[in-house]
Design an enzyme around this catalytic site. Sequence first.
Site, PDB file in Angstrom:
ATOM      1  N   CYS A  89      28.522   7.586  11.215  1.00 53.71           N
ATOM      2  CA  CYS A  89      29.377   7.942  12.345  1.00 53.71           C
ATOM      3  C   CYS A  89      29.347   6.830  13.401  1.00 53.71           C
ATOM      4  O   CYS A  89      29.860   5.748  13.167  1.00 53.71           O
ATOM      5  CB  CYS A  89      28.969   9.304  12.897  1.00 53.71           C
ATOM      6  SG  CYS A  89      30.231  10.097  13.927  1.00 53.71           S
ATOM      7  N   HIS A 195      28.352  13.045   7.968  1.00 54.17           N
ATOM      8  CA  HIS A 195      26.922  13.121   8.281  1.00 54.17           C
ATOM      9  C   HIS A 195      26.122  13.714   7.122  1.00 54.17           C
ATOM     10  O   HIS A 195      25.929  14.938   7.056  1.00 54.17           O
ATOM     11  CB  HIS A 195      26.709  14.001   9.513  1.00 54.17           C
ATOM     12  CG  HIS A 195      27.167  13.394  10.796  1.00 54.17           C
ATOM     13  ND1 HIS A 195      26.314  12.696  11.640  1.00 54.17           N
ATOM     14  CD2 HIS A 195      28.383  13.380  11.393  1.00 54.17           C
ATOM     15  CE1 HIS A 195      26.990  12.288  12.700  1.00 54.17           C
ATOM     16  NE2 HIS A 195      28.252  12.683  12.573  1.00 54.17           N
ATOM     17  N   GLU A 197      22.976  13.702   6.748  1.00 58.21           N
ATOM     18  CA  GLU A 197      21.722  14.273   7.257  1.00 58.21           C
ATOM     19  C   GLU A 197      21.885  15.724   7.697  1.00 58.21           C
ATOM     20  O   GLU A 197      20.883  16.426   7.900  1.00 58.21           O
ATOM     21  CB  GLU A 197      21.183  13.426   8.418  1.00 58.21           C
ATOM     22  CG  GLU A 197      21.867  13.595   9.758  1.00 58.21           C
ATOM     23  CD  GLU A 197      23.170  12.827   9.913  1.00 58.21           C
ATOM     24  OE1 GLU A 197      23.738  12.825  11.022  1.00 58.21           O
ATOM     25  OE2 GLU A 197      23.618  12.215   8.916  1.00 58.21           O
TER      26      GLU A 197
END
Length: 219
Positions: A89, A195, A197
């Site tokens: 990002c 993302h 994660e």
Amino acid sequence: MKYGIVVFPGSNCDRDMQDALQHDMNKEVVMLWHKDKDLSMFSTDDCIVLPGGFSFGDYLRCGAIARFSPMMQSVIQFANQGGKVLGVCNGFQILCESGLLPGGLLGNASRKFVCKNVHIRTADGDPLQIPVAHGDGRYFASLDVLDELENGGQIVFRYCHQNGKMEELSNPNGALRSIAGIRNAEGNVFGMMPHPERATSPLLGNTDGLKVFKLLGLN
């Protein structure tokens, strides 16, 4: 593989990344302040991560100010020596601003902040569900650069429908050629808007992010 996570003023996904790497992937993680420079504890087998957020408030172009942080000079040197670097990002934006990846990220075509689950896929892989959260995620580059990325196999992820098919409605930001993530020609620097994660734990109902790290060779 050991990970270093660079923290900039305005980073807001650094702890998400730390939690995913430490608790879901059982990796050693070192948090790195942007004003520091020392990366001597890392080898080129390790990975430096630039997390998501709004570095320096995105007061200029996204990532443009962070690119000049002292730590980024060390990250650039680390990458040029063959060390692995991942930007997610805002981190992707910083990699483009620093010249470690080609192109740039523009405001979403909708002119709205997008925060939702999307699907991405490799050229020959199954679709993965990964969250996005950005206002400036529209990948842009010249036609020559886009063709170079295509011909070099450097487009690692594209937005797609949940069935894996490419279609305009599955592109959340208007990125050219539905690009969600790219790598450099050498294959050691990766940038992506989604993302991973945020999709590494059964508690979140999604572990497709683990597949992303594996596909990139960062597990």
